[in-house]
Scaffold this motif. Structure first.
Motif: not given
Length: 247
Positions: A39-44, A74-81, A122-132
């Protein structure tokens, strides 16, 4: 980049420490069903969706995500997906890396100042998704645990090959129909040649090199490496060379 019918490389360009680099994700699809490998890095998220659409895969066609291992690129983009899909995707990962992804055990290579710095950027929303997503306090995001040798029903058959060493649960995938190996980080391509895993990022290099033996069992025409891209050649012979030249 089209490899064959039903399998394509999605090239995600980014920078690491000011240097350009490309992450090579893989899409496997058949009819109106598709699976994304890594899933690439966060934000893609936007770039991934745009690349999928270019090959005729719509957002609604994406049914599953396979995580080859726990590394953040490899897993960083998973939360947003997951968030954009309404958490309806099936998520596959090997049992040995599952507790790291679930937050039960700290990531092997992503923690401390590096993790904190990325989170703060990270933007706040993305950070919250990542942590969760990667928290032991929330339900596991892994819906299906991969087993060595099993065949997944994607693209005419996708075989799981457990190749520990780079991480305990690192896995490669063999696309039977096109004789393509999705090698993740088990190997890399540099200057057009196939090499073993990056020593700096492979905690158990001896085990990782030993794992390459398993790949010789497959008739491979093409290798997709997450770092370096596509390699075509005598893969079995090249693996022998890699193993012979590794101390």
């Amino acid at each position: 980049m089209k490899i064959a019918d039903g399998i394509e490389v999605l090239e995600i360009s980014m920078e690491k420490l000011g240097n350009p680099m490309v992450l090579n994700l893989t899409a496997v699809y058949d009819g109106d069903s598709a699976v994304l490998i890594d899933t690439a890095m966060p934000g893609f998220y936007g770039e991934i969706m745009a690349l999928l659409q270019q090959i005729g895969v719509q957002e609604s066609d994406l049914r599953a995500i396979i995580l080859t291992h726990q590394d953040i690129d490899h897993i960083g983009g998973l939360p947003e997906l997951l968030a954009e899909s309404g958490n309806e995707l099936k998520i596959y990962a090997h049992a040995e890396d599952k507790p790291y992804i679930d937050g039960e055990i700290p990531f092997l290579k992503f923690g401390g100042e590096r993790k904190e710095g990325m989170l703060q950027a990270m933007p706040e929303k993305r950070r919250e998704q990542f942590v969760a997503t990667f928290s032991a306090d929330t339900p596991s995001v892994i819906t299906d645990v991969l087993k060595d040798g099993e065949e997944l029903p994607f693209g005419g058959g996708l075989l799981v090959v457990h190749t520990p060493g780079h991480t305990p649960g690192h896995a490669c995938f063999y696309h039977k129909r096109s004789k393509t190996l999705v090698a993740a980080d088990a190997m890399v391509v540099a200057n057009g040649e196939l090499h073993g895993p990056n020593p700096a990022n492979t905690p158990n290099r001896e085990q990782a090199i030993e794992s390459l033996k398993k790949l010789k069992a497959f008739d491979i025409d093409t290798v997709i490496c997450y770092h370096g891209g596509v390699y075509r050649g005598d893969v079995s012979k090249r693996i022998d060379e890699i193993m012979a030249s590794t101390p």
